[in-house]
Design a protein around this motif. Structure first.
Motif, PDB file in Angstrom:
ATOM      1  N   GLY A 139     -27.092 -59.930  44.206  1.00  0.00           N
ATOM      2  CA  GLY A 139     -28.066 -60.272  45.249  1.00  0.00           C
ATOM      3  C   GLY A 139     -28.382 -61.762  45.226  1.00  0.00           C
ATOM      4  O   GLY A 139     -28.426 -62.429  46.263  1.00  0.00           O
ATOM      5  N   ALA A 140     -28.563 -62.298  44.015  1.00  0.00           N
ATOM      6  CA  ALA A 140     -28.918 -63.720  43.883  1.00  0.00           C
ATOM      7  C   ALA A 140     -27.813 -64.625  44.421  1.00  0.00           C
ATOM      8  O   ALA A 140     -28.056 -65.757  44.816  1.00  0.00           O
ATOM      9  CB  ALA A 140     -29.217 -64.047  42.419  1.00  0.00           C
TER      10      ALA A 140
ATOM     11  N   TYR B 123     -32.120 -53.942  52.116  1.00  0.00           N
ATOM     12  CA  TYR B 123     -31.983 -54.943  53.183  1.00  0.00           C
ATOM     13  C   TYR B 123     -32.987 -54.684  54.286  1.00  0.00           C
ATOM     14  O   TYR B 123     -33.191 -53.551  54.691  1.00  0.00           O
ATOM     15  CB  TYR B 123     -30.580 -54.883  53.795  1.00  0.00           C
TER      16      TYR B 123
ATOM     17  N   LEU C 235     -29.401 -52.821  46.136  1.00  0.00           N
ATOM     18  CA  LEU C 235     -30.076 -53.887  46.872  1.00  0.00           C
ATOM     19  C   LEU C 235     -30.603 -53.273  48.173  1.00  0.00           C
ATOM     20  O   LEU C 235     -29.960 -52.428  48.764  1.00  0.00           O
ATOM     21  CB  LEU C 235     -29.086 -55.014  47.200  1.00  0.00           C
TER      22      LEU C 235
ATOM     23  N   ALA D 203     -36.071 -67.644  47.536  1.00  0.00           N
ATOM     24  CA  ALA D 203     -36.543 -66.407  46.907  1.00  0.00           C
ATOM     25  C   ALA D 203     -38.058 -66.334  46.862  1.00  0.00           C
ATOM     26  O   ALA D 203     -38.749 -67.355  46.847  1.00  0.00           O
ATOM     27  CB  ALA D 203     -35.986 -66.296  45.486  1.00  0.00           C
TER      28      ALA D 203
ATOM     29  N   ILE E   6     -33.397 -59.554  50.908  1.00  0.00           N
ATOM     30  CA  ILE E   6     -32.670 -58.734  49.950  1.00  0.00           C
ATOM     31  C   ILE E   6     -33.683 -58.315  48.902  1.00  0.00           C
ATOM     32  O   ILE E   6     -34.297 -59.158  48.251  1.00  0.00           O
ATOM     33  CB  ILE E   6     -31.574 -59.552  49.221  1.00  0.00           C
ATOM     34  N   ASP E   7     -33.865 -57.022  48.762  1.00  0.00           N
ATOM     35  CA  ASP E   7     -34.809 -56.498  47.785  1.00  0.00           C
ATOM     36  C   ASP E   7     -34.035 -56.205  46.501  1.00  0.00           C
ATOM     37  O   ASP E   7     -33.145 -55.366  46.483  1.00  0.00           O
ATOM     38  CB  ASP E   7     -35.426 -55.208  48.355  1.00  0.00           C
ATOM     39  N   ALA E   8     -34.378 -56.936  45.447  1.00  0.00           N
ATOM     40  CA  ALA E   8     -33.616 -56.782  44.199  1.00  0.00           C
ATOM     41  C   ALA E   8     -34.281 -55.755  43.295  1.00  0.00           C
ATOM     42  O   ALA E   8     -35.502 -55.679  43.234  1.00  0.00           O
ATOM     43  CB  ALA E   8     -33.543 -58.117  43.463  1.00  0.00           C
TER      44      ALA E   8
ATOM     45  N   ILE F 252     -28.429 -65.427  48.417  1.00  0.00           N
ATOM     46  CA  ILE F 252     -29.701 -65.823  49.034  1.00  0.00           C
ATOM     47  C   ILE F 252     -29.867 -67.347  49.101  1.00  0.00           C
ATOM     48  O   ILE F 252     -29.268 -68.083  48.330  1.00  0.00           O
ATOM     49  CB  ILE F 252     -30.904 -65.184  48.305  1.00  0.00           C
TER      50      ILE F 252
ATOM     51  N   GLY G 127     -34.374 -63.630  48.934  1.00  0.00           N
ATOM     52  CA  GLY G 127     -34.363 -62.555  47.936  1.00  0.00           C
ATOM     53  C   GLY G 127     -35.768 -62.311  47.407  1.00  0.00           C
ATOM     54  O   GLY G 127     -36.546 -63.243  47.242  1.00  0.00           O
TER      55      GLY G 127
ATOM     56  N   VAL H 129     -37.603 -61.050  44.159  1.00  0.00           N
ATOM     57  CA  VAL H 129     -37.265 -60.779  42.764  1.00  0.00           C
ATOM     58  C   VAL H 129     -38.526 -60.633  41.916  1.00  0.00           C
ATOM     59  O   VAL H 129     -39.619 -61.010  42.336  1.00  0.00           O
ATOM     60  CB  VAL H 129     -36.358 -61.901  42.182  1.00  0.00           C
TER      61      VAL H 129
END
Ligand code: GDP
Ligand code: MG
Length: 402
Positions: A95-96, A49, A47, A102, A80-82, A99, A11, A13
């Motif tokens: 999203g968290a 991807y 989110l 991160a 995963i782009d938060a 994963i 992820g 973040v």
């Protein structure tokens, strides 16, 4: 080339505008802000991807094969782009939930901001201890400021499970130290997953991949994207999806478990016959694509037919609150949870809200009545958020008792 390489789901973040989406597009060659609303506003809303294969070319790690060098793929990473915006905490939390590790992006010119703190605590709550910290935008700061920012980050991490996380100064814009980020990604520990058990797949998105006007006989079935938490999935497996399809009847939301068959499995652009826990995958099902379009099944769980427990509207959990409210500029103490208060909960990729009905004497064990049902697996971790000045703020986490 096609041999299996270690996989993980990472992820990205951090606070809004600190450079998460830009970094991902440098790493993967794919820009994840592709929805029209995101492009218009310049922020990540859903989110995002994307994925990357890391190659070892001689002594170097690279996100592509280098001409003239012998390259071997050593790792496959899905990202995963938060969203870093304060209003989008629920999305960040789901999203968290999926994963393994991160990347925390902190712009060196701005330092630690409310969502840096809140996202970091969300990772801690989800027990994600493999973290790479990036000091981005070092092109914008003096050396002195960069050192100050480094010390600020060190202090921030002190006493947490990420105390010794690597901190790398980078400039995404000027492509400084991007190769160091790739090196650190290769070092991330790949968590061991239980594969000799019934599968649990968390749906993070669902969609209809057919172009408008496709002939009926050419239509592809509904697609589910997400993470296999444990077990295996194979083409032709019979699966069930819960809570499943929601419909309104006499003003009441009714949920119906869906059962279907796996038609095909995809890892990025690659089609596979079998999937094990690792990077994000997508499942093409036999479902009418109408049922899966526009994320309608996001938050559902998938398993072998007849394996998932019944959905529930009641939840009992052991909670642990943070000392202060994160994610806001002012530092305020977290008030204890109160009877009748409405909380937002994130369980796996499901987001629900519930009213507190009971609290034990210590104020730790709470019982809630939920508006949106969930599939409860005892021991699952829950993110707890409270509405604070009109936004959901993460105030702590809990463990499901029943
Ligand atoms: P996100 O909200 O964290 O996803 O941030 P974005 O990736 O959308 O970036 C926000 C802004 O910062 C954009 O205008 C980027 O071009 C800019 N940006 C990202 N990385 C850098 C960097 O290393 N240096 C500079 N100067 N600007 C950057
Ligand atoms: Mg973004």
């Amino acid at each position: 080339m096609n041999k299996e390489v270690p996989e993980l789901n990472v992820g990205i973040v951090g606070h809004v505008d600190h450079g998460k989406t830009s970094l991902l597009s440098k790493l993967t060659g794919k820009f994840t802000d592709t929805h029209s609303e995101e492009l218009k506003r310049g922020i990540t809303i859903k989110l995002g991807y994307s994925e990357m294969t890391v190659y070892k070319c001689g002594n170097e790690y690279s996100n592509k094969e280098i001409k003239g060098k012998k390259c071997q793929s050593v790792r496959y990473v899905s990202f995963i782009d938060a969203p870093g915006h304060e209003m989008l905490m629920a999305t960040m939390l789901s999203g968290a939930a999926i994963i393994d590790a991160a990347i925390l992006v902190i712009a060196a010119n701005e330092g630690i901001k409310p969502q840096t703190r809140e996202h970091f605590m969300a990772l801690q709550a989800k027990k994600i201890k493999n973290i790479i910290v990036l000091q981005n935008k070092i092109d914008l700061v003096s050396k002195k400021k960069a050192v100050e920012n480094y010390n600020e980050i060190k202090k921030f991490l002190k006493g947490t499970i990420c105390e010794n996380a690597p901190i790398i100064p980078i400039s995404t814009l000027q492509e400084i130290n991007i190769e160091k980020v790739i090196e650190e990604i290769v070092k991330l520990e790949v968590p061991k997953k239980d594969i000799n058990t019934k599968p649990i797949f968390l749906v993070a998105r669902s969609f209809d991949i057919n172009k408008p006007g496709t002939k009926i006989e050419k239509l592809k079935g509904g697609v589910l994207g997400g993470i296999l938490k444990k077990g295996k999935l194979k083409v032709n497996d019979e699966i069930e999806i819960k809570p499943g399809l929601s419909t309104k009847k006499a003003n009441q939301e009714i949920y119906q478990t869906l059962t279907t068959k796996i038609i095909s499995l995809h890892k990025g652009a690659k089609e596979v016959n079998e999937a094990l826990p690792g990077a994000s995958i997508s499942i093409e099902t036999n479902l009418d694509p109408f049922l899966t379009k526009t994320d309608s099944l996001t938050g559902c769980l998938v398993s072998e037919k007849n394996n998932l427990p019944e959905i529930t509207y009641k939840l009992k959990l052991k909670s642990k609150l943070f000392e202060e409210i994160l994610g806001t500029l002012e530092h305020q103490k977290t008030e204890p949870i109160k009877i009748n208060e409405m909380l937002m909960l994130s369980v796996n990729t499901t987001i629900t809200v519930g009213v507190v009905e009971k609290i034990d004497k210590e104020g730790k064990e709470i019982e809630l009545s939920l508006k949106i049902p969930i599939v409860v697996i005892t021991g699952d971790n829950v993110g707890i958020a409270r509405n604070f000045q009109g936004h959901w703020r993460l105030i702590g986490w809990g463990e499901i008792i029943q």
